[in-house]
Design an enzyme around this catalytic site. Structure first.
Site, PDB file in Angstrom:
ATOM      1  N   ASP A  16       9.082   8.285   7.329  1.00 39.32           N
ATOM      2  CA  ASP A  16       9.456   8.183   5.891  1.00 39.32           C
ATOM      3  C   ASP A  16       8.321   8.655   5.024  1.00 39.32           C
ATOM      4  O   ASP A  16       7.254   9.346   5.607  1.00 39.32           O
ATOM      5  CB  ASP A  16       9.319   6.713   5.464  1.00 39.32           C
ATOM      6  CG  ASP A  16      10.262   6.197   4.299  1.00 39.32           C
ATOM      7  OD1 ASP A  16      10.596   7.016   3.710  1.00 39.32           O
ATOM      8  OD2 ASP A  16      10.362   5.000   4.176  1.00 39.32           O
ATOM      9  N   ASP A  18       5.824   7.501   3.601  1.00 37.76           N
ATOM     10  CA  ASP A  18       4.455   7.044   3.823  1.00 37.76           C
ATOM     11  C   ASP A  18       4.105   7.096   5.198  1.00 37.76           C
ATOM     12  O   ASP A  18       3.064   6.412   5.716  1.00 37.76           O
ATOM     13  CB  ASP A  18       4.284   5.695   3.365  1.00 37.76           C
ATOM     14  CG  ASP A  18       5.160   4.596   4.130  1.00 37.76           C
ATOM     15  OD1 ASP A  18       5.951   5.136   5.002  1.00 37.76           O
ATOM     16  OD2 ASP A  18       5.197   3.489   3.838  1.00 37.76           O
TER      17      ASP A  18
END
Length: 177
Positions: A16, A18
């Site tokens: 993702d 992050d």
């Protein structure tokens, strides 16, 4: 290009934004990405509301490795050697005669060497190389369809609106809690 890829019951694992490892449900993820881009075009750029209407069969258009030829408005699927395997103008398949007209008797795509050696982005084409790009390929094709339906000339100008939608949706200010 139907039959290239089916989103039914497909999951992929990836990182993702992050860097968290995630399992993505492609059907839902692609729908959300497409809808957010299309909604931006309709609400902020004046595109037809019809861009928001999709059927499950619409997703059959998507397949990894599509290239949008911004000069022609065509989406092409290439062989490893750059031969055009198939192409569409918008979502409409090009006939054999149209393929020969655009790509010659050897069905060669003129920007293949650039794409194949550098993988850099270009003002002449965009390579859809991952699952998260697939909704953009479908959106480009549907925008070309919409422009043709309006009787407008298909030029690379529509790409500026696509990029604006991407920028808008992936801008960190769009991530509100």
């Amino acid at each position: 290009m139907s039959g290239c890829f089916s989103l039914a019951d497909c999951d992929v694992i990836g990182f993702d934004l992050d860097h968290t490892l995630c399992r993505y449900h492609l059907k839902e993820t692609c729908r959300l990405i497409y809808e957010s881009f299309a909604r931006y075009l309709v609400e902020h750029r004046g595109y037809d509301q019809d861009l928001l209407n999709l059927t499950p069969a619409t997703w059959d258009f998507c397949c990894k490795g599509l290239v949008v030829d911004l000069e022609e408005g065509n989406l092409v699927k290439l062989a490893e050697d750059g031969t055009v395997l198939r192409a569409t103008h918008g979502t409409c398949d090009l006939s054999t005669e149209e393929l020969l007209k655009h790509y010659g008797p050897k069905r060669e795509w003129r920007h293949f060497n650039s794409l194949n050696t550098t993988f850099t982005r270009s003002a002449k084409y965009y390579f859809y190389d991952n699952y998260f790009d697939l909704p953009g390929a479908l959106l480009c094709a549907r925008v070309v369809d919409m422009l043709r339906k309006r009787g407008s000339e298909v030029t690379a100008d529509f790409w500026k609106d696509i990029v604006a939608a991407i920028d808008h949706n992936y801008n960190t200010s769009a991530f509100r809690v």
